[in-house]
Design a protein around this motif. Structure first.
Motif, PDB file in Angstrom:
ATOM      1  N   VAL A 108       0.835  -1.199   0.000  1.00  0.00           N
ATOM      2  CA  VAL A 108       0.000   0.000   0.000  1.00  0.00           C
ATOM      3  C   VAL A 108       0.873   1.253   0.000  1.00  0.00           C
ATOM      4  O   VAL A 108       1.887   1.310   0.680  1.00  0.00           O
ATOM      5  CB  VAL A 108      -0.929  -0.011   1.234  1.00  0.00           C
ATOM      6  N   GLY A 109       0.453   2.236  -0.788  1.00  0.00           N
ATOM      7  CA  GLY A 109       1.168   3.512  -0.794  1.00  0.00           C
ATOM      8  C   GLY A 109       2.325   3.557  -1.766  1.00  0.00           C
ATOM      9  O   GLY A 109       3.089   4.515  -1.768  1.00  0.00           O
ATOM     10  N   LYS A 110       2.491   2.516  -2.581  1.00  0.00           N
ATOM     11  CA  LYS A 110       3.586   2.519  -3.556  1.00  0.00           C
ATOM     12  C   LYS A 110       3.020   2.605  -4.971  1.00  0.00           C
ATOM     13  O   LYS A 110       1.854   2.325  -5.196  1.00  0.00           O
ATOM     14  CB  LYS A 110       4.406   1.247  -3.397  1.00  0.00           C
ATOM     15  N   THR A 111       3.856   3.011  -5.902  1.00  0.00           N
ATOM     16  CA  THR A 111       3.405   3.054  -7.299  1.00  0.00           C
ATOM     17  C   THR A 111       4.372   2.289  -8.184  1.00  0.00           C
ATOM     18  O   THR A 111       5.509   2.015  -7.793  1.00  0.00           O
ATOM     19  CB  THR A 111       3.313   4.486  -7.846  1.00  0.00           C
ATOM     20  N   HIS A 209      -1.594   1.758  -8.596  1.00  0.00           N
ATOM     21  CA  HIS A 209      -1.338   1.555  -7.166  1.00  0.00           C
ATOM     22  C   HIS A 209      -2.125   0.325  -6.733  1.00  0.00           C
ATOM     23  O   HIS A 209      -2.952  -0.183  -7.489  1.00  0.00           O
ATOM     24  CB  HIS A 209      -1.786   2.780  -6.352  1.00  0.00           C
ATOM     25  N   TRP A 210      -1.866  -0.152  -5.530  1.00  0.00           N
ATOM     26  CA  TRP A 210      -2.676  -1.241  -5.002  1.00  0.00           C
ATOM     27  C   TRP A 210      -3.466  -0.721  -3.812  1.00  0.00           C
ATOM     28  O   TRP A 210      -2.920  -0.069  -2.927  1.00  0.00           O
ATOM     29  CB  TRP A 210      -1.830  -2.433  -4.547  1.00  0.00           C
TER      30      TRP A 210
END
Lengths: 303, 374
Positions: A108-111, A209-210
């Motif tokens: 979470v919070g990554k691209t 993103h997830w």
């Protein structure tokens, strides 16, 4: 205009892929309601793979494999243990929603970088058409190719006819020596692969993103699309683009201040599905060939 | 073969059941339970949404850092707004939690129902308006951040078209749009806001679609009142600017996020738990029914803005100035004359809208295009 059409295509492709996979599974007699779950695991698998390996093409493979793994879980239960397909499918969705959230928690919070567009030489320079048809990404090309292949497979190839035979009457297919369970396993896994790819499309292209539950019910729409298409592959394209088109149309309508309430437009795809269902069930009484006869029934190997 | 398959399935299920169980509720037992306050939290989704619930999770962590072993927190994630919520809240009350925070508007009726069953337990509901002697409410003045967004958008836009993505046409969202419009108008009277309702709080693909449509229609600044970072990612891909929602989303759009309004629930949680531990908890003295017991904005630090980025120095200066004026109360966002976008006067000059008026907003102010659906 280009931009809007491209948006419609992009938003339709996950549905198109997931629905084509489900169509094959259903044609073999397996009703897998776990599409939403398989899409989510495809999405998280693809996102994770790209994050760790760097190349977005690994995401395609990882998405497909994640989908297949989830479909295998479903196959073990429904085909080998002969559990109820509806209950197992629902269970798979609930399980995969939670599992993908758990597996995706560190992501979470990554691209990630998006999948690149592939321009077809010269053809991509044609105005409008070039932009729309020949400047797509790999998954988009695959999805259209898939529909053509599925049509050919089901109508004109021997394995395709065997698959339909298994879906229409598994006892007969079994008694003339076809491996019903094996065929259903393969069909379900194919369905899982397509759903996984469809899910993977979301983080790979639409929003890199997830986040948990990011497919937001598209798996269920894919299942409805199979019914809408009355199990005929090319109609899935119509259904998917109709759905995508209406979603975008109602946004455009809002932005431009069209007098049609957006809620009415939002309802349209579902109304269309219900109408399609009504027509099919009307036809169903006369011509039984539309719905796979053994759909949803567990195959019990008596011998 | 079959036996092995069964065995493997059982093992997998067992492992997963264990993992999920551990993931779902988090209970830290300290040694002297007798003096620890038990605090329960109900979350709508998981902190993994990186938006609304994540902000609450950050608040909860502040609570834990502040009180340490003096409290025991229990959280329940993914609680749907409906009958399930009643069951979860009741369970938390039965487990002996002394104060329970329910963190979504849709928990209003469920919280109210359970609050009546457990008169000795304190309940704090966000962001509703119904209260009883043991049910208080809390909310953030989100619209203060929206005004600053409007000012920045007005100074940054070149096409004079602002694309706004709303979740549902309820007063909380409309209040935000109108505050944005007030900010926009204060610096740029040529720009206007076009609103697309997504009819969902959370659907990344839909939010992305709405953003793409806005950009195709010529918007060069995007704002959102939905939960995922999808809109900002689309802005980043298309080279336009946008504002983050609930938490700092600059990781998703390093070149596109101008700033984000950040919800800071920590101080509110700490204040209320402290009050409970001192025996001073009450539902406050809110003469205005709509005001909420705790409705804080910039001045209480419940609303913060993330770092201003991707904009020129003078815009940053102006944004900071506006923020400080709102904080000190010098700048009134909804001061008369207020005129709606049909030209009807809402509030005459010289008056200021009260909180009740804010919660009753069912019109767009000047600067917003179109009309509210429904």
């Amino acid at each position: 205009m280009d931009a809007l059409i491209l948006t419609i295509i992009a938003t339709s492709i996950p549905l198109l892929l997931a629905a084509s996979g489900e169509l094959i599974a259903e044609k073999s007699g397996v009703l897998n309601l776990g599409v939403e779950g398989m899409m989510l695991s495809g999405a998280v698998g693809a996102f994770g793979a790209v994050l760790w390996l760097g190349n977005p093409y690994f995401g395609i493979i990882a998405g497909a494999i994640s989908g297949i793994l989830m479909a295998s879980v479903f196959s073990i239960f429904t085909i080998n243990f002969m559990t109820n397909q509806v209950a197992t499918g629902l269970g798979l969705t609930i399980f995969a929603t939670g599992f993908s959230g758990l597996a995706g928690a560190p992501l979470v919070g990554k691209t990630i970088p998006s999948l690149p567009k592939i321009e077809v030489y010269l053809l991509s320079d044609i105005p409008l058409i070039g932009n729309i048809f020949f400047k797509q990404d790999l998954i988009a090309y695959i999805s259209i190719l898939l529909i053509i292949l599925i049509t050919f497979f089901l109508n004109s190839s021997k394995p395709g006819i065997v698959l339909r035979a298994v879906g229409d009457n598994h006892n007969n297919a079994h008694s003339i020596g076809y491996p019903v369970k094996k065929i259903r396993w393969l069909a379900t896994c194919f369905g899982g692969m397509c759903a996984g790819l469809g899910g993977a499309y979301i983080p790979l292209l639409l929003t890199p993103h997830w986040s948990e539950g990011m497919t937001s019910g598209r798996g269920w729409i894919a299942i409805a699309l199979v019914v809408f298409a009355s199990w005929i592959p090319w109609r899935i394209i119509v259904g998917a683009f109709l759905f995508g088109g209406i979603t975008i149309a109602q946004f455009v309508g809002q932005a431009r201040g069209w007098p049609i309430p957006s809620q009415i437009l939002s309802m349209m795809p579902y109304i269309a599905t219900i109408i399609a269902l009504t027509i099919i069930s009307g036809r169903f009484s006369k011509n039984k060939s539309v719905v796979p006869e053994s759909l949803g029934k567990p195959f019990v190997d008596v011998a | 073969m079959k036996k092995i398959l069964i065995l493997i399935s059982i093992i997998i299920i067992g492992i997963l059941a264990y993992l999920f169980n551990e993931n779902k509720t988090e209970t830290k037992i300290s040694k002297d339970i007798s003096t620890s306050t038990k605090v329960g939290f109900v979350y709508l989704t998981t902190p993994g949404d990186h938006g609304w619930t994540y902000a609450h999770e950050l608040g909860k962590q502040k609570v834990k850092n502040h009180f340490g072993k003096k409290i025991i927190t229990t959280i329940v994630e993914n609680v749907p707004e409906g009958p399930d919520a009643i069951r979860v809240i009741r369970e938390l009350a039965q487990q002996g939690n002394e104060i329970i925070f329910t963190t979504s508007f849709g928990y209003m009726e469920p919280t109210l129902k359970v609050a009546k069953e457990f008169p000795n337990v304190k309940f704090e509901h966000m962001t509703g308006y119904k209260r009883t002697p043991n049910l208080a409410t809390g909310n953030i003045r989100f619209y203060e951040g929206r005004y600053v967004q409007g000012v920045v958008a007005g100074l940054m836009t070149k096409t004079n078209k602002i694309g706004y993505i709303g979740a549902y046409p309820i007063s909380e969202v409309i209040m935000g749009i109108n505050a944005f419009a007030q900010g926009l108008k204060s610096v740029n009277d040529k720009a206007s806001i076009s609103v697309i309702w997504a009819n969902t709080w959370y659907d990344p693909v839909k939010e992305a679609d709405a953003a793409k449509v806005h950009i195709a229609e010529g918007a060069d600044i995007l704002a959102q009142h939905t939960d995922s970072p999808a809109m900002l990612q689309i802005a980043e891909q298309n080279g336009v600017f946008g504002f983050g929602q609930s938490t700092d989303m600059s990781a998703f759009a390093p070149k596109s996020q101008l700033f984000a309004s950040v919800n800071n629930w920590g101080p509110y949680y700490i204040e209320k738990i402290e009050a409970l531990r001192n025996g001073k908890w009450n539902t406050g003295e809110a003469p205005d029914h709509w005001a909420g017991n705790k409705w804080g904005g910039f001045s209480t630090e419940m609303l913060e803005l993330s770092e201003f980025k991707n904009m020129p120095e003078d815009v940053i200066k102006k944004a900071e100035e506006v923020m400080n004026e709102i904080k000190s109360g010098k700048l009134k966002i909804f001061a008369g004359p207020l005129i709606d976008n049909n030209g009807k006067e809402i509030l005459p000059a010289g008056k200021e809208m009260d909180d009740g008026g804010l919660w009753g907003m069912n019109y767009y102010l000047q600067g917003v295009d179109g009309k509210i659906p429904g």
